[in-house]
Write an enzyme that holds these catalytic residues in place. Structure first.
Site, PDB file in Angstrom:
ATOM      1  N   PHE A  33      -1.540  16.508   3.607  1.00  0.00           N
ATOM      2  CA  PHE A  33      -1.692  15.861   2.526  1.00  0.00           C
ATOM      3  C   PHE A  33      -0.465  15.661   1.731  1.00  0.00           C
ATOM      4  CE2 PHE A  33      -3.726  14.396  -1.544  1.00  0.00           C
ATOM      5  CZ  PHE A  33      -4.780  13.546  -0.745  1.00  0.00           C
ATOM      6  N   GLU A  79       0.851  -1.181   0.051  1.00  0.00           N
ATOM      7  CA  GLU A  79      -0.073   0.012  -0.070  1.00  0.00           C
ATOM      8  C   GLU A  79       0.825   1.120   0.001  1.00  0.00           C
ATOM      9  OE1 GLU A  79      -2.502   1.733  -0.870  1.00  0.00           O
ATOM     10  OE2 GLU A  79      -3.971   1.545   0.632  1.00  0.00           O
ATOM     11  N   ASP A  80       0.338   2.238  -0.630  1.00  0.00           N
ATOM     12  CA  ASP A  80       1.367   3.445  -0.629  1.00  0.00           C
ATOM     13  C   ASP A  80       1.085   4.142   0.947  1.00  0.00           C
ATOM     14  OD1 ASP A  80      -1.584   4.045  -0.414  1.00  0.00           O
ATOM     15  OD2 ASP A  80      -1.298   5.420  -2.515  1.00  0.00           O
ATOM     16  N   ASP A  95      -3.814   6.017   6.431  1.00  0.00           N
ATOM     17  CA  ASP A  95      -4.294   7.358   6.858  1.00  0.00           C
ATOM     18  C   ASP A  95      -5.321   6.966   8.257  1.00  0.00           C
ATOM     19  OD1 ASP A  95      -4.918   9.982   7.087  1.00  0.00           O
ATOM     20  OD2 ASP A  95      -6.404   9.960   5.834  1.00  0.00           O
ATOM     21  N   ARG A 132       1.179  12.228  -9.279  1.00  0.00           N
ATOM     22  CA  ARG A 132       1.764  11.026  -9.448  1.00  0.00           C
ATOM     23  C   ARG A 132       3.249  10.710  -9.819  1.00  0.00           C
ATOM     24  NH1 ARG A 132      -2.397   7.497  -7.798  1.00  0.00           N
ATOM     25  NH2 ARG A 132      -4.302   7.818  -8.739  1.00  0.00           N
TER      26      ARG A 132
HETATM   27  P1  IMP Z   1      -7.227   5.380   5.040  1.00  0.00           P
HETATM   28  O1  IMP Z   1      -8.640   4.201   4.534  1.00  0.00           O
HETATM   29  O2  IMP Z   1      -7.822   6.349   5.612  1.00  0.00           O
HETATM   30  O3  IMP Z   1      -6.128   4.649   5.714  1.00  0.00           O
HETATM   31  O4  IMP Z   1      -6.636   5.594   3.503  1.00  0.00           O
HETATM   32  C1  IMP Z   1      -5.887   5.043   2.808  1.00  0.00           C
HETATM   33  C2  IMP Z   1      -6.028   5.579   1.280  1.00  0.00           C
HETATM   34  O5  IMP Z   1      -6.092   6.899   1.087  1.00  0.00           O
HETATM   35  C3  IMP Z   1      -4.693   5.331   0.649  1.00  0.00           C
HETATM   36  O6  IMP Z   1      -4.465   4.213   0.085  1.00  0.00           O
HETATM   37  C4  IMP Z   1      -4.470   6.732  -0.315  1.00  0.00           C
HETATM   38  O7  IMP Z   1      -5.004   6.166  -1.351  1.00  0.00           O
HETATM   39  C5  IMP Z   1      -5.257   7.735   0.163  1.00  0.00           C
HETATM   40  N1  IMP Z   1      -4.658   8.763   0.969  1.00  0.00           N
HETATM   41  C6  IMP Z   1      -4.325   8.993   2.456  1.00  0.00           C
HETATM   42  N2  IMP Z   1      -3.857  10.012   2.546  1.00  0.00           N
HETATM   43  C7  IMP Z   1      -3.307  10.472   1.468  1.00  0.00           C
HETATM   44  C8  IMP Z   1      -2.560  11.647   1.095  1.00  0.00           C
HETATM   45  O8  IMP Z   1      -2.239  11.988   1.968  1.00  0.00           O
HETATM   46  N3  IMP Z   1      -2.415  11.844  -0.190  1.00  0.00           N
HETATM   47  C9  IMP Z   1      -2.989  11.084  -1.209  1.00  0.00           C
HETATM   48  N4  IMP Z   1      -3.726   9.940  -0.994  1.00  0.00           N
HETATM   49  C10 IMP Z   1      -3.877   9.582   0.652  1.00  0.00           C
HETATM   50 MG    MG Z   2      -4.539   4.115  -1.920  1.00  0.00          MG
END
Ligand code: IMP
Ligand code: MG
Length: 179
Positions: free
Chosen positions: A154, A101-102, A105, A167
């Site tokens: 962000f 995963e990238d 959050d 990207r």
């Molecule tokens: P989560 O479900 O809140 O943990 O969100 C995870 C997904 O939200 C990641 O796979 C990202 O695609 C996106 N995401 C979360 N934070 C960022 C950010 O700072 N920049 C861009 N995408 C983000």
């Molecule tokens: Mg993602």
């Protein structure tokens, strides 16, 4: 790109990413020496860049598959709703799986994905994430291989986007004027 917020200061440089992937690649190689092939599951679209760099650091037999999920629309805050837009091509029953995963959050996306993949009975399932924003976590999630912690801003670059943009940047930046 009119109206698209621009990338601001660099939070993680491409050199730092390269060094860290070297370390994590060596750890994964050692951990899976006796348990392979390893199936890397990249989460589209953000993880495609880190997956392509990580896989070249692995010195064990490995395979690749992808899933696409959506938790956000085009904005910057989590909706908490996870949809599978593209499922795996492979049957993961009895296989060693590493989710790539990238960024984590809130943790909602990965916790959903983890549950959904565990239900398919893999031999093992672990998580690799390039970035984590620990201050934002809403559900606890165990990440075996973590690149870097970043502050609650962000971020864009190195595969990670804002509304589809940025990207292609080699480094990871904070977005200027985050909405
Ligand atoms: P989560 O479900 O809140 O943990 O969100 C995870 C997904 O939200 C990641 O796979 C990202 O695609 C996106 N995401 C979360 N934070 C960022 C950010 O700072 N920049 C861009 N995408 C983000
Ligand atoms: Mg993602």
């Amino acid at each position: 790109m009119d109206g698209v917020p621009k990338p601001g200061r660099i939070l993680v440089s491409s050199e730092a990413i390269d060094r860290r992937l070297g370390e994590l690649g060596a750890r994964i190689t050692a951990d899976y020496r006796e348990r392979n092939p390893l199936l890397l599951v990249g989460i589209l679209r953000g993880a495609f860049v880190v997956l392509s760099d990580l896989i070249r650091r692995l010195e064990i037999p490995c395979e690749v598959d992808f899933m696409e999920v959506s938790s956000y629309g085009t904005g910057t805050s989590s909706s908490g709703v996870v949809r599978i837009l593209k499922d795996l091509e492979e049957d993961i029953t009895g296989r060693h799986v590493l989710i790539v995963e990238d960024i984590i959050d809130t943790g909602l996306t990965l916790s959903y994905l983890r549950r959904s993949l565990l239900a398919r009975n893999p031999a093992s399932l672990e998580i690799f994430a390039l970035l984590s924003k620990p201050s934002r976590r809403r559900v606890e999630i165990e990440v075996k291989y973590l690149g870097f912690e970043v502050p609650d801003e962000f971020v864009v670059g190195y595969g990670i986007d804002y509304a589809g943009y940025h990207r292609n940047l080699p480094d990871i930046h904070a977005l200027l004027d985050s909405p």
